[in-house]
Design a protein around this motif. Structure first.
Motif, PDB file in Angstrom:
ATOM      1  N   TYR A   1       1.052  -1.161  -0.330  1.00 25.58           N
ATOM      2  CA  TYR A   1      -0.094   0.058  -0.226  1.00 25.58           C
ATOM      3  C   TYR A   1       0.260   1.349   0.086  1.00 25.58           C
ATOM      4  O   TYR A   1       0.674   2.566  -0.466  1.00 25.58           O
ATOM      5  CB  TYR A   1      -0.498  -0.045   1.308  1.00 25.58           C
ATOM      6  N   ARG A   2       2.024   1.263   1.068  1.00 26.47           N
ATOM      7  CA  ARG A   2       2.976   2.077   0.741  1.00 26.47           C
ATOM      8  C   ARG A   2       3.440   2.354   0.099  1.00 26.47           C
ATOM      9  O   ARG A   2       4.164   3.704  -0.263  1.00 26.47           O
ATOM     10  CB  ARG A   2       3.374   2.451   1.833  1.00 26.47           C
ATOM     11  N   GLN A   3       4.501   1.703  -0.732  1.00 26.54           N
ATOM     12  CA  GLN A   3       5.587   1.201  -1.331  1.00 26.54           C
ATOM     13  C   GLN A   3       5.415   1.039  -2.764  1.00 26.54           C
ATOM     14  O   GLN A   3       6.022   1.240  -3.805  1.00 26.54           O
ATOM     15  CB  GLN A   3       6.949   1.009  -1.049  1.00 26.54           C
ATOM     16  N   GLY A   4       4.044   0.514  -3.139  1.00 25.23           N
ATOM     17  CA  GLY A   4       3.138   0.251  -4.238  1.00 25.23           C
ATOM     18  C   GLY A   4       3.654   1.046  -5.739  1.00 25.23           C
ATOM     19  O   GLY A   4       3.177   2.529  -5.609  1.00 25.23           O
ATOM     20  N   ASP A   5       4.829   1.314  -6.349  1.00 22.91           N
ATOM     21  CA  ASP A   5       4.296   1.732  -7.867  1.00 22.91           C
ATOM     22  C   ASP A   5       3.332   1.270  -9.267  1.00 22.91           C
ATOM     23  O   ASP A   5       4.003   2.014  -9.809  1.00 22.91           O
ATOM     24  CB  ASP A   5       6.267   2.290  -8.216  1.00 22.91           C
ATOM     25  N   ARG A   6       3.926   0.433  -9.156  1.00 24.11           N
ATOM     26  CA  ARG A   6       3.145  -0.539 -10.217  1.00 24.11           C
ATOM     27  C   ARG A   6       0.806  -0.184  -9.781  1.00 24.11           C
ATOM     28  O   ARG A   6       1.391  -0.442  -9.002  1.00 24.11           O
ATOM     29  CB  ARG A   6       3.074  -1.925 -10.687  1.00 24.11           C
TER      30      ARG A   6
ATOM     31  N   ALA B   1      -5.451  -1.310  -9.272  1.00 21.55           N
ATOM     32  CA  ALA B   1      -4.776  -2.195  -8.723  1.00 21.55           C
ATOM     33  C   ALA B   1      -3.583  -1.748  -8.348  1.00 21.55           C
ATOM     34  O   ALA B   1      -3.006  -1.118  -9.416  1.00 21.55           O
ATOM     35  CB  ALA B   1      -4.635  -3.493  -9.740  1.00 21.55           C
ATOM     36  N   VAL B   2      -2.615  -2.524  -7.276  1.00 22.19           N
ATOM     37  CA  VAL B   2      -1.157  -1.615  -6.977  1.00 22.19           C
ATOM     38  C   VAL B   2      -0.357  -2.830  -6.733  1.00 22.19           C
ATOM     39  O   VAL B   2      -1.249  -3.815  -6.162  1.00 22.19           O
ATOM     40  CB  VAL B   2      -2.057  -0.938  -5.823  1.00 22.19           C
ATOM     41  N   SER B   3       0.764  -3.101  -7.083  1.00 21.70           N
ATOM     42  CA  SER B   3       1.245  -3.592  -6.572  1.00 21.70           C
ATOM     43  C   SER B   3       2.947  -3.125  -6.667  1.00 21.70           C
ATOM     44  O   SER B   3       3.385  -2.083  -7.004  1.00 21.70           O
ATOM     45  CB  SER B   3       1.176  -4.857  -7.435  1.00 21.70           C
ATOM     46  N   LEU B   4       3.602  -3.839  -6.286  1.00 21.49           N
ATOM     47  CA  LEU B   4       5.419  -3.878  -5.952  1.00 21.49           C
ATOM     48  C   LEU B   4       5.893  -4.118  -7.208  1.00 21.49           C
ATOM     49  O   LEU B   4       5.879  -5.787  -7.899  1.00 21.49           O
ATOM     50  CB  LEU B   4       6.237  -4.438  -5.074  1.00 21.49           C
TER      51      LEU B   4
ATOM     52  N   ARG C   1       5.961  -9.150  -2.754  1.00 24.03           N
ATOM     53  CA  ARG C   1       5.398  -8.815  -4.251  1.00 24.03           C
ATOM     54  C   ARG C   1       4.720  -9.861  -4.578  1.00 24.03           C
ATOM     55  O   ARG C   1       3.872  -9.472  -5.929  1.00 24.03           O
ATOM     56  CB  ARG C   1       7.272  -8.962  -4.284  1.00 24.03           C
ATOM     57  N   ARG C   2       4.098 -10.997  -4.094  1.00 21.65           N
ATOM     58  CA  ARG C   2       2.718 -11.479  -4.664  1.00 21.65           C
ATOM     59  C   ARG C   2       1.640 -10.898  -4.139  1.00 21.65           C
ATOM     60  O   ARG C   2       0.865 -11.747  -4.184  1.00 21.65           O
ATOM     61  CB  ARG C   2       3.333 -13.213  -3.471  1.00 21.65           C
ATOM     62  N   ILE C   3       1.582  -9.635  -4.272  1.00 27.68           N
ATOM     63  CA  ILE C   3       0.418  -9.641  -3.431  1.00 27.68           C
ATOM     64  C   ILE C   3       0.022  -7.870  -3.896  1.00 27.68           C
ATOM     65  O   ILE C   3       0.604  -7.582  -4.794  1.00 27.68           O
ATOM     66  CB  ILE C   3       0.496  -8.616  -2.018  1.00 27.68           C
ATOM     67  N   GLU C   4      -1.037  -8.240  -4.617  1.00 25.07           N
ATOM     68  CA  GLU C   4      -2.035  -7.427  -5.542  1.00 25.07           C
ATOM     69  C   GLU C   4      -2.835  -7.042  -4.619  1.00 25.07           C
ATOM     70  O   GLU C   4      -3.818  -7.527  -4.705  1.00 25.07           O
ATOM     71  CB  GLU C   4      -1.878  -7.371  -7.004  1.00 25.07           C
ATOM     72  N   LEU C   5      -3.549  -5.458  -4.463  1.00 22.68           N
ATOM     73  CA  LEU C   5      -4.179  -4.434  -3.981  1.00 22.68           C
ATOM     74  C   LEU C   5      -4.788  -3.977  -4.955  1.00 22.68           C
ATOM     75  O   LEU C   5      -4.446  -3.312  -6.490  1.00 22.68           O
ATOM     76  CB  LEU C   5      -3.834  -3.719  -3.077  1.00 22.68           C
ATOM     77  N   ILE C   6      -6.595  -4.106  -4.666  1.00 17.68           N
ATOM     78  CA  ILE C   6      -7.602  -3.165  -5.297  1.00 17.68           C
ATOM     79  C   ILE C   6      -7.586  -1.798  -4.397  1.00 17.68           C
ATOM     80  O   ILE C   6      -8.760  -3.017  -2.941  1.00 17.68           O
ATOM     81  CB  ILE C   6      -8.728  -3.867  -5.705  1.00 17.68           C
ATOM     82  N   VAL C   7      -7.497  -1.025  -4.644  1.00 15.68           N
ATOM     83  CA  VAL C   7      -8.090  -0.380  -4.144  1.00 15.68           C
ATOM     84  C   VAL C   7      -8.880   1.448  -4.169  1.00 15.68           C
ATOM     85  O   VAL C   7      -8.972   0.999  -5.545  1.00 15.68           O
ATOM     86  CB  VAL C   7      -6.725   1.022  -3.265  1.00 15.68           C
ATOM     87  N   SER C   8      -9.873   1.832  -3.319  1.00 13.46           N
ATOM     88  CA  SER C   8     -10.707   2.678  -4.159  1.00 13.46           C
ATOM     89  C   SER C   8     -10.657   3.896  -4.255  1.00 13.46           C
ATOM     90  O   SER C   8      -9.443   3.943  -2.901  1.00 13.46           O
ATOM     91  CB  SER C   8     -11.657   2.632  -2.702  1.00 13.46           C
ATOM     92  N   GLU C   9      -9.955   4.655  -5.141  1.00 11.62           N
ATOM     93  CA  GLU C   9      -9.912   5.627  -5.212  1.00 11.62           C
ATOM     94  C   GLU C   9     -10.652   6.795  -4.384  1.00 11.62           C
ATOM     95  O   GLU C   9     -10.066   7.917  -4.544  1.00 11.62           O
ATOM     96  CB  GLU C   9     -10.099   6.210  -6.830  1.00 11.62           C
ATOM     97  N   SER C  10     -12.310   6.849  -4.458  1.00  9.62           N
ATOM     98  CA  SER C  10     -12.551   7.444  -3.310  1.00  9.62           C
ATOM     99  C   SER C  10     -12.008   7.767  -2.151  1.00  9.62           C
ATOM    100  O   SER C  10     -12.462   8.632  -1.026  1.00  9.62           O
ATOM    101  CB  SER C  10     -14.223   6.861  -3.315  1.00  9.62           C
TER     102      SER C  10
END
Length: 95
Positions: free
Chosen positions: A31-36, A46-49, A71-80
């Motif tokens: 969440y904090r460092q995901g750059d992709r 979607a956010v991942s490393l 590195r094996r995690i992909e988060l789906i984050v709400s933009e709102s």
């Protein structure tokens, strides 16, 4: 009681993380460092490393075992509200 600096996570995402064996510290790192990032539906991303981010985290002293989990995690984050909506296993980087 919730810690004020903790990443906002929905109950659904918490259940999915638990079902998929994803630890909170790894979720926080992505969440904090995901750059992709990519669009993931309406008002979500979607956010991942990336490999580059993983190398940078190693040089910053982050424990390798934590980076390996993250590195094996992909988060789906709400933009709102910037909350984690769900947690996926990132299979894109598997070797």
């Amino acid at each position: 009681m919730s810690h004020p600096t903790r990443t906002p996570i929905s109950p659904h995402a918490r259940r999915r993380a638990q079902q998929r064996g994803k630890r909170r510290d790894a979720l926080e790192l992505v969440y904090r460092q995901g750059d992709r990032q990519r669009r993931a539906g309406r008002s979500r991303r979607a956010v991942s490393l990336s490999h580059r981010a993983c190398r940078s985290l190693i040089s910053d002293g982050v424990p390798p075992h934590l980076i390996d989990r993250a590195r094996r995690i992909e988060l789906i984050v709400s933009e709102s509200d910037e909350a984690i909506v769900t947690v996926l296993t990132n299979t894109e980087d598997r070797k």
